[in-house]
Design a protein around this motif. Structure first.
Motif, mmCIF file in Angstrom:
data_model
loop_
_atom_site.group_PDB
_atom_site.id
_atom_site.type_symbol
_atom_site.label_atom_id
_atom_site.label_comp_id
_atom_site.label_asym_id
_atom_site.label_seq_id
_atom_site.Cartn_x
_atom_site.Cartn_y
_atom_site.Cartn_z
ATOM 1 N N ALA A 82 32.341 15.243 -50.953
ATOM 2 C CA ALA A 82 33.232 13.884 -50.684
ATOM 3 C C ALA A 82 34.344 14.041 -49.499
ATOM 4 O O ALA A 82 34.835 15.465 -49.651
ATOM 5 N N ILE A 83 34.905 13.364 -48.894
ATOM 6 C CA ILE A 83 35.939 13.387 -48.244
ATOM 7 C C ILE A 83 37.254 12.332 -48.856
ATOM 8 O O ILE A 83 36.712 11.317 -49.289
ATOM 9 N N ALA A 84 38.424 12.775 -49.072
ATOM 10 C CA ALA A 84 39.429 12.185 -49.601
ATOM 11 C C ALA A 84 40.494 11.876 -48.600
ATOM 12 O O ALA A 84 40.863 12.817 -47.693
ATOM 13 N N LEU A 85 41.046 10.646 -48.441
ATOM 14 C CA LEU A 85 42.066 10.239 -47.311
ATOM 15 C C LEU A 85 42.792 9.035 -47.818
ATOM 16 O O LEU A 85 42.405 8.498 -48.887
ATOM 17 N N LYS A 86 43.936 8.878 -47.255
ATOM 18 C CA LYS A 86 44.669 7.594 -47.432
ATOM 19 C C LYS A 86 44.518 6.780 -46.598
ATOM 20 O O LYS A 86 44.821 6.993 -45.018
ATOM 21 N N THR A 87 44.236 5.691 -46.930
ATOM 22 C CA THR A 87 43.746 4.450 -46.170
ATOM 23 C C THR A 87 44.967 3.718 -45.284
ATOM 24 O O THR A 87 44.945 3.223 -44.006
ATOM 25 N N ARG A 88 46.330 3.645 -46.097
ATOM 26 C CA ARG A 88 47.552 3.042 -45.560
ATOM 27 C C ARG A 88 46.973 1.684 -44.839
ATOM 28 O O ARG A 88 47.524 1.146 -43.758
ATOM 29 N N GLY A 89 46.061 0.923 -45.448
ATOM 30 C CA GLY A 89 46.017 -0.577 -45.114
ATOM 31 C C GLY A 89 44.900 -0.474 -44.101
ATOM 32 O O GLY A 89 44.808 -1.644 -43.514
ATOM 33 N N ALA A 90 44.291 0.534 -43.308
ATOM 34 C CA ALA A 90 43.496 0.400 -42.213
ATOM 35 C C ALA A 90 42.159 0.024 -42.597
ATOM 36 O O ALA A 90 41.726 0.100 -43.932
ATOM 37 N N ASP A 91 41.466 -0.461 -41.701
ATOM 38 C CA ASP A 91 40.046 -0.736 -41.869
ATOM 39 C C ASP A 91 39.064 0.320 -42.075
ATOM 40 O O ASP A 91 39.090 1.236 -41.547
ATOM 41 N N THR A 92 38.342 0.297 -43.134
ATOM 42 C CA THR A 92 37.617 1.517 -43.827
ATOM 43 C C THR A 92 36.294 1.383 -43.333
ATOM 44 O O THR A 92 35.294 2.061 -43.664
ATOM 45 N N GLY A 93 35.744 0.225 -42.781
ATOM 46 C CA GLY A 93 34.411 -0.356 -42.657
ATOM 47 C C GLY A 93 33.569 0.651 -41.869
ATOM 48 O O GLY A 93 32.494 1.072 -42.281
ATOM 49 N N PRO A 94 33.994 1.297 -40.728
ATOM 50 C CA PRO A 94 33.213 2.152 -39.953
ATOM 51 C C PRO A 94 33.269 3.688 -40.591
ATOM 52 O O PRO A 94 32.071 4.231 -40.373
ATOM 53 N N LEU A 95 34.112 3.858 -41.349
ATOM 54 C CA LEU A 95 34.260 5.088 -42.105
ATOM 55 C C LEU A 95 33.135 4.908 -43.365
ATOM 56 O O LEU A 95 32.328 6.071 -43.440
ATOM 57 N N VAL A 96 33.093 4.057 -43.969
ATOM 58 C CA VAL A 96 32.291 4.039 -45.025
ATOM 59 C C VAL A 96 30.599 3.960 -44.677
ATOM 60 O O VAL A 96 29.704 4.628 -45.320
ATOM 61 N N GLY A 97 30.472 3.266 -43.671
ATOM 62 C CA GLY A 97 29.127 3.202 -42.814
ATOM 63 C C GLY A 97 28.786 4.311 -42.277
ATOM 64 O O GLY A 97 27.760 5.094 -42.563
#
Length: 551
Positions: A82-97
Motif C-alpha cells: 500500500a501507499i499511505a498519504l495525507k489527502t488534505r482535501g484534494a481530489d483522490t479520484g485519479p490516485l485511486v484509479g
C-alpha cells in the motif's frame, strides 16, 4: 520459548491503527495480504525487494502529484502492499484509479497526525503479529489501560502498573488479592514514582534492557519490568509485583507480549491527547485574540478564569517549539491540582494557560502553581522561566484582557530582573501602567512635549544635564535642597539649571498640569534612554526650534 507469528495482514494493520488514524481508499488485491514493514516512498529510486509487502509513506506528496501517479505501476510490479498519504482535501479520484490498476492499496492518513507518529503506530502494529496472546484483549477491544492492566495481572499473576516515560502512573490493576507493598501504594496514590537516585539507576537499567528484567531491590517485593516501545521510541513501561511464588518464564513471556498491546494503547492515548490538546489550543489561541466561545466548548463549569503566561528563555539548547510543548505539558500536569480543565497554547516564546478557578480558590494558588512549574522546569528541562498572571475574569469576552495583563507582567519582570520570577498584575499594577504609558509616549509623537524632546536632544548633543535636573526637581516636589543632594551638586548650581530650563525650553513650572506631564514624560523617557545603548537611544527628532544655547 518464543512463538513466531506471520506478518500481520493489511486488515490487521488497519484494525490496530483505528479509523481515526487511517482509512482505506482502495484495496484492489483485498486486505488479507501480509505487510512486511513500512518505509518512506522515494519515487526516484528503482523498485526492488525492499518494496515487497511494504506500506510506503508518501510524505509531502499530493494525491494528484504526477510523480506519484507515474510511480504506481512500478510499485505494483515490486509487490508494494500500500501507499499511505495525507489527502488534505484534494481530489483522490485519479490516485485511486491508478492504484487500482497497479494493484496497490491506498491508505489516507489523518492530516492532523504527524508523520513521526504514523511511523511509530506502524512500528507498533507490525510488532503485534498474528492473533493476540491468549488472554490478552485486542487493542481494538480494550477500552482503556486499566482494563489492559487487569488482563495482564490475571495472566502474569502479579499486580500491574503502567507508566509513561516520566515515571507517571497511567493505569494499575485492581484485582482482588493482589500483592501490595508501601512502594506500590505510594506510587498509585501519588501517581508518580519517587525520582531518587536509587530508582533512577533502576530505570536506566530498564531503558537499556532488550526485554523483561527482574528487579530484587526496587522495594520489599521483587518486580518484573519491561519497556513499552514503538520501534525505537520509548512510550513507557509495565511493572509486575512478585509475591509468594516467583514469577517464572511464562509470566515474563506474558509481560513481554503485553508490551506490544500496550504500545498501541499508549500511542492511541498520546494521539488522542495531542489531538485534544491541539483542538483546545486552537480554541484558546482564537480566544486570546478576541474571539468568544461558549463555556461548553472549553468544558468549563465555573465562574472565574485567569491567564497564566510563562516566558521561555530567548537562548536555549532546546528549540522554542519543543521547549514550549514540554512546558505546556508541565503546566497541564500540575494544573490538575487546581482545575481539571486547563488549556495551553504556545505562542512564540510564551506558553499561555487558561485556568478556570472555583470560587473558593485564592489567587495565591495560581502563583504557587507557577512557582511549582518554574521549579520543575529548572530541574527537568534545565531552563529558567518567568511567569505573569492576569486578573481573574468571569466572562470569556474578558479573557483577552487577562492575557494582555499577563503579558504586561512579563514585560515588567523583564525590565526589572531583580524582581521575583512570578508576579500577578496586582503585584505590579503601577509598573505595568507606567510601561504602557511609556510605549504610548514613545510611539505617538502627537503626545510628546516639544520642550521635553528639545531638552533630551540638547543634553545628548551638548553633554548637559537639564532633563535629569528637572526630573530631580519634580521628584522632590520643588525642594531644591533635597533635589541638589540627590544629584550631588551645589544648590546654587541646581537653581541656575532650573532657571535655564525655563529660559531655554519654555517650561512653565507654575502650571500644575504641565508639571505632571513633564514629570511623567521625563521619568519614562530618561528610563528608556538609560536602558538603551548609546548609539540607539531612539530620541525624537528636534523640530525647527531646536535650542543651540550652551549650559
Amino acid at each position: 520459548m518464543t512463538t513466531h507469528y506471520a506478518h500481520p495482514s493489511l486488515a490487521r494493520i488497519l484494525d490496530l491503527l483505528g479509523p481515526s488514524a487511517a482509512r482505506l481508499l482502495a484495496a484492489p488485491a483485498g486486505c488479507d495480504n501480509p505487510v512486511t514493514g513500512h518505509s518512506v516512498l522515494d519515487v526516484t529510486e528503482e523498485e526492488g525487494p525492499a518494496h515487497e509487502g511494504a506500506i510506503l509513506l508518501a510524505v509531502g506528496m499530493r494525491p494528484d502529484a504526477a510523480a506519484l501517479l507515474e510511480a504506481l505501476p512500478a510499485l505494483g510490479r515490486a509487490g508494494a502492499a500500500a501507499i499511505a498519504l495525507k489527502t488534505r482535501g484534494a481530489d483522490t479520484g485519479p490516485l485511486v484509479g491508478a492504484a487500482t490498476a497497479a494493484g496497490v492499496a491506498v491508505l489516507a492518513v489523518a492530516d492532523v497526525i504527524p508523520w513521526r507518529h504514523v511511523d511509530a503506530l506502524l512500528a507498533a502494529a507490525a510488532g503485534n503479529r498474528g492473533p493476540d496472546a491468549p488472554g490478552l484483549p485486542s487493542a481494538a477491544a480494550v477500552g482503556d489501560l486499566f482494563a489492559l492492566a487487569n488482563a495482564v495481572a490475571a495472566m502474569v499473576g502479579g499486580a500491574i502498573t503502567v507508566e509513561d516515560p516520566q515515571q507517571r502512573v497511567l493505569a494499575y490493576s485492581n484485582l482482588p488479592g493482589q500483592p501490595i507493598d508501601d512502594a506500590r501504594r505510594d506510587t498509585i496514590l501519588g501517581r508518580q514514582v519517587p525520582l531518587d537516585d536509587h530508582y533512577l539507576r533502576i530505570y536506566r537499567r530498564l531503558w537499556r534492557a532488550p526485554g523483561v528484567i527482574r528487579i530484587g531491590d526496587a522495594s520489599p517485593l521483587p518486580r518484573l519490568a519491561v519497556t513499552v516501545r514503538a520501534g525505537s521510541e520509548l512510550l513507557g513501561s509495565i511493572w509486575a509485583v512478585e509475591s509468594g511464588t516467583p514469577l517464572g518464564a511464562q509470566a515474563e513471556q506474558a509481560l513481554a507480549d503485553a508490551a506490544g498491546v500496550a504500545a498501541l494503547h499508549l500511542l492511541r492515548l498520546r494521539r488522542a491527547t495531542e489531538l485534544e490538546r491541539r483542538a483546545r489550543g486552537e480554541l484558546l489561541r482564537s480566544l486570546l485574540a478576541g474571539k468568544t466561545f461558549s463555556a461548553a466548548r472549553f468544558g468549563i463549569d465555573c465562574g472565574r478564569m485567569t491567564v497564566l503566561a510563562l516566558e521561555l528563555p530567548a537562548s536555549s539548547a532546546t528549540p522554542a517549539g519543543v521547549l514550549g510543548l514540554q512546558v505546556a505539558d508541565l503546566v497541564t500536569a500540575y494544573a490538575e491540582t487546581l482545575t481539571s480543565s486547563a488549556s495551553c497554547v504556545v505562542e512564540g516564546q510564551v506558553v499561555y494557560a487558561l485556568l478556570p478557578l472555583a470560587e473558593d480558590v485564592p489567587p495565591t494558588r495560581v502563583a504557587s502553581l507557577a512557582e511549582t512549574v518554574i521549579t520543575r522546569a529548572e530541574e527537568s528541562l534545565h531552563t529558567r522561566l518567568r511567569a505573569g498572571i492576569g486578573s481573574a475574569v468571569a466572562d470569556f469576552a474578558d479573557v483577552p484582557r487577562s492575557r494582555q495583563e499577563a503579558d504586561r507582567v512579563l514585560a515588567v519582570l523583564a525590565a526589572q530582573p531583580h524582581r521575583a520570577h512570578v508576579a500577578s498584575i496586582q503585584d505590579v499594577r503601577c509598573q505595568a501602567i507606567l510601561l504602557e504609558l511609556e510605549e504610548t509616549i514613545v510611539n505617538d509623537p502627537r503626545i510628546q512635549l516639544a520642550s521635553v524632546t528639545a531638552m533630551l536632544r540638547h543634553d545628548t548633543e551638548r553633554g548637559t544635564r537639564y532633563a535629569e535636573t528637572l526630573l530631580a526637581y519634580l521628584d522632590a516636589f520643588g525642594d531644591t535642597t533635597v533635589a541638589a543632594d540627590r544629584l550631588h551638586v551645589h544648590q546654587n548650581t541646581f537653581r541656575y539649571r532650573i532657571r535655564r530650563v525655563g529660559e531655554l525650553f519654555g517650561v512653565n513650572l507654575q502650571d500644575a498640569d504641565e508639571r505632571l506631564v513633564l514629570w511623567l514624560q521625563l521619568r519614562l523617557l530618561l528610563s528608556q534612554k538609560r536602558a538603551a545603548p548609546a548609539t540607539a537611544q531612539g530620541l525624537p527628532v528636534v523640530g525647527p526650534h531646536q535650542v543651540a544655547d550652551q549650559d
